[in-house]
Design a protein around this motif. Structure first.
Motif, PDB file in Angstrom:
ATOM      1  N   GLU A 316       0.774  -1.170   0.060  1.00 37.65           N
ATOM      2  CA  GLU A 316      -0.158  -0.027  -0.042  1.00 37.65           C
ATOM      3  C   GLU A 316       0.968   1.325  -0.026  1.00 37.65           C
ATOM      4  N   LYS A 317       2.063   1.178  -0.062  1.00 35.98           N
ATOM      5  CA  LYS A 317       3.347   2.227   0.183  1.00 35.98           C
ATOM      6  C   LYS A 317       2.879   3.267   1.350  1.00 35.98           C
ATOM      7  N   LEU A 318       2.821   2.600   2.551  1.00 33.22           N
ATOM      8  CA  LEU A 318       2.435   3.175   3.684  1.00 33.22           C
ATOM      9  C   LEU A 318       3.712   3.244   4.244  1.00 33.22           C
ATOM     10  N   PRO A 319       4.018   4.480   5.052  1.00 38.00           N
ATOM     11  CA  PRO A 319       5.330   4.522   5.915  1.00 38.00           C
ATOM     12  C   PRO A 319       4.826   4.028   7.125  1.00 38.00           C
ATOM     13  N   VAL A 320       5.579   3.057   7.501  1.00 37.75           N
ATOM     14  CA  VAL A 320       5.230   2.203   8.893  1.00 37.75           C
ATOM     15  C   VAL A 320       6.572   2.028   9.400  1.00 37.75           C
ATOM     16  N   MET A 321       6.678   2.177  10.759  1.00 36.47           N
ATOM     17  CA  MET A 321       7.750   1.730  11.659  1.00 36.47           C
ATOM     18  C   MET A 321       7.192   0.831  12.564  1.00 36.47           C
ATOM     19  N   LEU A 322       7.649  -0.612  13.092  1.00 40.05           N
ATOM     20  CA  LEU A 322       7.380  -1.337  14.017  1.00 40.05           C
ATOM     21  C   LEU A 322       8.572  -1.652  14.932  1.00 40.05           C
ATOM     22  N   ILE A 323       8.306  -1.710  16.290  1.00 37.23           N
ATOM     23  CA  ILE A 323       9.497  -1.939  17.025  1.00 37.23           C
ATOM     24  C   ILE A 323       9.277  -3.203  17.588  1.00 37.23           C
ATOM     25  N   VAL A 324      10.004  -4.247  17.699  1.00 40.59           N
ATOM     26  CA  VAL A 324       9.642  -5.530  18.063  1.00 40.59           C
ATOM     27  C   VAL A 324      10.619  -5.970  19.301  1.00 40.59           C
ATOM     28  N   LYS A 325      10.328  -6.480  20.265  1.00 45.27           N
ATOM     29  CA  LYS A 325      10.997  -6.894  21.161  1.00 45.27           C
ATOM     30  C   LYS A 325      11.510  -8.337  21.134  1.00 45.27           C
ATOM     31  N   THR A 326      12.733  -8.237  21.156  1.00 44.68           N
ATOM     32  CA  THR A 326      13.528  -9.854  20.912  1.00 44.68           C
ATOM     33  C   THR A 326      14.288  -9.941  22.075  1.00 44.68           C
ATOM     34  N   LYS A 327      15.015 -11.152  22.032  1.00 46.18           N
ATOM     35  CA  LYS A 327      15.860 -11.583  23.084  1.00 46.18           C
ATOM     36  C   LYS A 327      17.070 -10.617  23.196  1.00 46.18           C
ATOM     37  N   ASP A 328      17.383 -10.122  22.321  1.00 47.46           N
ATOM     38  CA  ASP A 328      18.569  -9.004  22.342  1.00 47.46           C
ATOM     39  C   ASP A 328      18.176  -7.449  22.388  1.00 47.46           C
ATOM     40  N   GLY A 329      17.002  -7.324  22.645  1.00 48.04           N
ATOM     41  CA  GLY A 329      16.640  -5.801  22.796  1.00 48.04           C
ATOM     42  C   GLY A 329      15.535  -5.522  22.063  1.00 48.04           C
ATOM     43  N   PHE A 330      15.351  -4.440  21.603  1.00 44.98           N
ATOM     44  CA  PHE A 330      14.114  -3.916  20.502  1.00 44.98           C
ATOM     45  C   PHE A 330      14.886  -3.530  19.299  1.00 44.98           C
ATOM     46  N   VAL A 331      14.078  -3.972  18.245  1.00 48.92           N
ATOM     47  CA  VAL A 331      14.381  -3.928  16.771  1.00 48.92           C
ATOM     48  C   VAL A 331      13.526  -3.316  16.068  1.00 48.92           C
ATOM     49  N   GLU A 332      13.890  -2.271  15.317  1.00 44.98           N
ATOM     50  CA  GLU A 332      12.948  -1.660  14.363  1.00 44.98           C
ATOM     51  C   GLU A 332      12.746  -2.171  12.892  1.00 44.98           C
ATOM     52  N   PHE A 333      11.661  -2.403  12.585  1.00 41.77           N
ATOM     53  CA  PHE A 333      11.236  -2.855  11.002  1.00 41.77           C
ATOM     54  C   PHE A 333      10.609  -1.567  10.639  1.00 41.77           C
ATOM     55  N   LYS A 334      10.938  -1.129   9.251  1.00 42.03           N
ATOM     56  CA  LYS A 334      10.481  -0.176   8.897  1.00 42.03           C
ATOM     57  C   LYS A 334      10.078  -0.295   7.101  1.00 42.03           C
ATOM     58  N   SER A 335       8.902   0.024   7.022  1.00 43.31           N
ATOM     59  CA  SER A 335       8.439  -0.164   5.549  1.00 43.31           C
ATOM     60  C   SER A 335       9.271   0.544   4.633  1.00 43.31           C
ATOM     61  N   ASP A 336       9.285   0.450   3.158  1.00 44.03           N
ATOM     62  CA  ASP A 336      10.239   0.943   2.200  1.00 44.03           C
ATOM     63  C   ASP A 336      10.029   2.353   2.320  1.00 44.03           C
ATOM     64  N   THR A 337       8.820   3.195   2.732  1.00 46.53           N
ATOM     65  CA  THR A 337       8.675   4.425   2.495  1.00 46.53           C
ATOM     66  C   THR A 337       8.924   5.154   3.591  1.00 46.53           C
ATOM     67  N   PHE A 338       9.297   4.856   4.817  1.00 43.77           N
ATOM     68  CA  PHE A 338       9.396   5.505   6.012  1.00 43.77           C
ATOM     69  C   PHE A 338      10.319   6.167   6.457  1.00 43.77           C
ATOM     70  N   GLU A 339      11.655   5.666   5.902  1.00 41.39           N
ATOM     71  CA  GLU A 339      13.092   6.133   6.281  1.00 41.39           C
ATOM     72  C   GLU A 339      13.171   7.367   5.728  1.00 41.39           C
ATOM     73  N   GLN A 340      12.453   8.129   4.850  1.00 41.15           N
ATOM     74  CA  GLN A 340      12.552   9.311   4.472  1.00 41.15           C
ATOM     75  C   GLN A 340      11.975  10.251   5.289  1.00 41.15           C
ATOM     76  N   TYR A 341      11.155   9.851   6.260  1.00 39.22           N
ATOM     77  CA  TYR A 341      10.749  10.946   7.295  1.00 39.22           C
ATOM     78  C   TYR A 341      11.439  10.904   8.513  1.00 39.22           C
ATOM     79  N   VAL A 342      12.519  10.031   8.747  1.00 36.35           N
ATOM     80  CA  VAL A 342      13.353  10.168   9.896  1.00 36.35           C
ATOM     81  C   VAL A 342      14.391  11.132   9.812  1.00 36.35           C
ATOM     82  N   VAL A 343      14.595  11.741  11.026  1.00 32.89           N
ATOM     83  CA  VAL A 343      15.490  12.789  11.237  1.00 32.89           C
ATOM     84  C   VAL A 343      16.826  12.258  11.540  1.00 32.89           C
ATOM     85  N   LYS A 344      17.778  12.376  10.849  1.00 31.72           N
ATOM     86  CA  LYS A 344      19.271  11.682  11.102  1.00 31.72           C
ATOM     87  C   LYS A 344      19.596  12.520  12.313  1.00 31.72           C
ATOM     88  N   LYS A 345      20.180  11.401  13.442  1.00 30.74           N
ATOM     89  CA  LYS A 345      20.834  11.944  14.546  1.00 30.74           C
ATOM     90  C   LYS A 345      22.085  12.283  14.443  1.00 30.74           C
TER      91      LYS A 345
END
Length: 345
Positions: A316-345
């Motif tokens: 659907e070309k939706l900007p989406v970010m999911l944060i998933v809890k794993t045994k090693d901590g939190f991991v981000e999963f981003k759709s193809d169109t999300f990264e363009q909205y993230v402000v670089k730290k």
């Protein structure tokens, strides 16, 4: 559909010094702040002063009036609302509602079909069966038979919008709850009033953590929103996003769950299983043109899990970010169109 608290850390709201620097909260332009209560939560409107606007008091009065109308149309807490009247109707005959209610239910049904029922505004009987009470847990875990019985009483496929603004249910007892989408619609109502009626160029509308943005903040830079890190016992920033003239919704269960015998129970119910979601998604952020759509999708992706969510988001070309809890901590999963909205730290 969902009853968890949704939160953003907002410039001008919950203010950390680091966020102030990133968002550029200054005073080069005059900002008007309007605050109030609606839908069991707060609303906050920030707009940049321009010529020809009514007084803040007049704007607030109009906002309150429009949000009250949404409650009169879609609240399940008001016995005489349009939605409550439809829910009380023990009939399969068409029931006429406002264009607004028909629009919101039509969008809910569209997303239900796209998600193969992961999103379902008729899931209320299952939520009630699990009966998350004041102690944030059910008195007892429902049996499989009880779940099967309740599942027979729900299903988005039993609900339709026809002949313009008429609702039809083919199960007389079908119960519709729009709490997972109506708040986002309320944001759109306020934003459209500012944009279309008052011609406000720069604003941010926030209702209970669902946000819609337009233009720039008082430092004359685009609005920036800090997404909260999904940690239960502290406040921290996961990412800063600059979404432009878009809406943002978030969903998460990291503060709204309980554990029993080593099993973690979320307050989000999966309509397909009849049980609390069993995936490890703890936070979802969705960006969309309308907050109504973003709000509903945030719940949808919380239920679906990361793999199915990203597949649908990319389709659907939706900007989406999911944060998933794993045994090693939190991991981000981003759709193809999300990264363009993230402000670089």
């Amino acid at each position: 559909m969902e009853y968890e608290v949704k939160r953003f850390l907002l410039c001008g709201a919950l203010m950390l010094s680091t966020i102030m620097l990133l968002t550029g909260c200054g005073d080069s332009r005059q900002q008007i702040d309007i605050n109030g209560q609606t839908m069991g939560t707060y609303y906050s409107v920030k707009l940049i002063k321009q010529d020809g606007l009514p007084s803040p008091e007049a704007i607030k009065k109009e906002i309150d009036k429009r949000l009250e109308l949404v409650n009169d149309q879609m609240s399940t807490y008001r016995p005489d609302s349009e939605l409550s009247q439809f829910n009380q109707l023990q009939s399969t005959q068409p029931f006429e509602v406002s264009a607004a209610t028909a629009k919101v239910i039509s969008e809910a049904l569209r997303i239900s079909k796209l998600s193969n029922g992961a999103y379902d505004v008729t899931v209320g009987p299952l939520v009630n069966l699990w009966s998350f009470g004041p102690e944030a847990r059910p008195e007892s875990t429902p049996t499989d038979q009880e779940i099967t019985t309740r599942k027979a009483e729900i299903g988005y496929q039993h609900l339709s919008v026809t002949d313009g603004n008429k609702l039809v249910k083919d199960l007389p007892d079908l119960y519709v709850d729009l709490s997972s989408i109506a708040k986002g619609y309320g944001v759109d109502v306020v934003a459209d009033y500012l944009k279309d009626d008052l011609h406000v160029k720069d604003f941010m509308v926030d209702v209970g953590g669902e946000v819609r943005l337009q233009g720039k903040n008082r430092s004359d830079v685009p609005w920036r929103i800090a997404i909260e890190k999904p940690i239960a016992n502290e406040r921290a920033v996961q990412d800063i996003i600059q979404a432009g003239d878009m809406a943002i919704a978030t969903s998460g269960d990291y503060r709204n769950y309980f554990e029993e015998d080593g099993v973690r129970y979320s307050h989000l119910i999966n309509p397909q299983t009849g049980k609390p979601i069993a995936n490890h998604v703890v936070s979802v952020t969705v960006i969309a043109p309308s907050c109504m759509t973003a709000d509903a999708y945030a719940t949808t992706f919380s239920v679906m899990g990361e793999e199915e969510s990203l597949a649908l988001a990319n389709k659907e070309k939706l900007p989406v970010m999911l944060i998933v809890k794993t045994k090693d901590g939190f991991v981000e999963f981003k759709s193809d169109t999300f990264e363009q909205y993230v402000v670089k730290k």
